[in-house]
Design a protein around this motif. Sequence first.
Motif, PDB file in Angstrom:
ATOM      1  N   SER A  14       0.833  -1.206   0.000  1.00  0.00           N
ATOM      2  CA  SER A  14       0.000   0.000   0.000  1.00  0.00           C
ATOM      3  C   SER A  14       0.867   1.255   0.000  1.00  0.00           C
ATOM      4  O   SER A  14       0.586   2.218  -0.720  1.00  0.00           O
ATOM      5  CB  SER A  14      -0.921   0.012   1.224  1.00  0.00           C
ATOM      6  N   ALA A  41      -0.033   5.513   4.216  1.00  0.00           N
ATOM      7  CA  ALA A  41      -0.546   4.346   3.484  1.00  0.00           C
ATOM      8  C   ALA A  41      -0.065   3.039   4.100  1.00  0.00           C
ATOM      9  O   ALA A  41      -0.710   2.005   3.948  1.00  0.00           O
ATOM     10  CB  ALA A  41      -0.137   4.418   2.015  1.00  0.00           C
ATOM     11  N   GLY A  44      -1.947   3.099   8.104  1.00  0.00           N
ATOM     12  CA  GLY A  44      -3.396   2.904   8.133  1.00  0.00           C
ATOM     13  C   GLY A  44      -3.793   1.436   8.060  1.00  0.00           C
ATOM     14  O   GLY A  44      -4.432   0.910   8.978  1.00  0.00           O
ATOM     15  N   SER A  78      -9.090  -0.637   5.619  1.00  0.00           N
ATOM     16  CA  SER A  78      -7.717  -0.265   5.257  1.00  0.00           C
ATOM     17  C   SER A  78      -7.692   1.088   4.552  1.00  0.00           C
ATOM     18  O   SER A  78      -6.847   1.940   4.847  1.00  0.00           O
ATOM     19  CB  SER A  78      -7.096  -1.333   4.346  1.00  0.00           C
ATOM     20  N   GLY A  79      -8.627   1.283   3.627  1.00  0.00           N
ATOM     21  CA  GLY A  79      -8.699   2.555   2.920  1.00  0.00           C
ATOM     22  C   GLY A  79      -9.065   3.710   3.835  1.00  0.00           C
ATOM     23  O   GLY A  79      -8.483   4.799   3.757  1.00  0.00           O
ATOM     24  N   VAL A  80     -10.026   3.475   4.727  1.00  0.00           N
ATOM     25  CA  VAL A  80     -10.471   4.519   5.649  1.00  0.00           C
ATOM     26  C   VAL A  80      -9.353   4.893   6.626  1.00  0.00           C
ATOM     27  O   VAL A  80      -9.109   6.082   6.883  1.00  0.00           O
ATOM     28  CB  VAL A  80     -11.742   4.079   6.404  1.00  0.00           C
ATOM     29  N   ALA A  82      -6.135   4.534   6.153  1.00  0.00           N
ATOM     30  CA  ALA A  82      -5.090   5.229   5.387  1.00  0.00           C
ATOM     31  C   ALA A  82      -5.522   6.667   5.108  1.00  0.00           C
ATOM     32  O   ALA A  82      -4.707   7.596   5.213  1.00  0.00           O
ATOM     33  CB  ALA A  82      -4.806   4.487   4.085  1.00  0.00           C
ATOM     34  N   LEU A  83      -6.780   6.859   4.746  1.00  0.00           N
ATOM     35  CA  LEU A  83      -7.308   8.208   4.512  1.00  0.00           C
ATOM     36  C   LEU A  83      -7.197   9.055   5.772  1.00  0.00           C
ATOM     37  O   LEU A  83      -6.751  10.210   5.716  1.00  0.00           O
ATOM     38  CB  LEU A  83      -8.767   8.132   4.049  1.00  0.00           C
ATOM     39  N   THR A  87      -4.851  12.280   6.110  1.00  0.00           N
ATOM     40  CA  THR A  87      -5.473  13.567   6.390  1.00  0.00           C
ATOM     41  C   THR A  87      -4.800  14.248   7.573  1.00  0.00           C
ATOM     42  O   THR A  87      -4.453  15.436   7.511  1.00  0.00           O
ATOM     43  CB  THR A  87      -6.981  13.390   6.675  1.00  0.00           C
ATOM     44  N   GLY A 111      -5.804   7.048   0.432  1.00  0.00           N
ATOM     45  CA  GLY A 111      -6.852   6.117   0.847  1.00  0.00           C
ATOM     46  C   GLY A 111      -7.294   5.196  -0.270  1.00  0.00           C
ATOM     47  O   GLY A 111      -7.470   3.997  -0.066  1.00  0.00           O
TER      48      GLY A 111
END
Length: 122
Positions: A14, A41, A44, A78-80, A82-83, A87, A111
């Motif tokens: 990632s 990345a 997260g 995982s995406g959330v 990382a986002l 942020t 993300g």
Amino acid sequence: MIGWAQIIYGAVLSALVAGLLLAAVLRGRRPLVIATGTLAAALGPLTWNAILRAAHGDQFFTDAPLVVFPVSWQDTGSGVFALAAATLGLGLGPLRTEPARRAAVYALLVGVAALVVDVYLY
């Protein structure tokens, strides 16, 4: 439930994809932004998967019945995560004096990179 080797592999992958994506978008002009996004990345998905492992969250690994995009709650997390990490890292770090929209777009790229890697590559 995925093991630690797979969790670390996914975090590294990632980070690599997010770093390459940010480098392409930024054309290498902002190394600190790229480094921060790359770190987010990795952290997260690593954090999210460590939580799932500790909580025995096996049910989060059920893929949606979509052939083209078989996303699961685990992938989404995982995406959330990382986002969220991007942020905070970008907004409080190298982009703190930039418009919020710029930080949000770069964080969103991080993300999305983590989500796509999680769905398709591990």
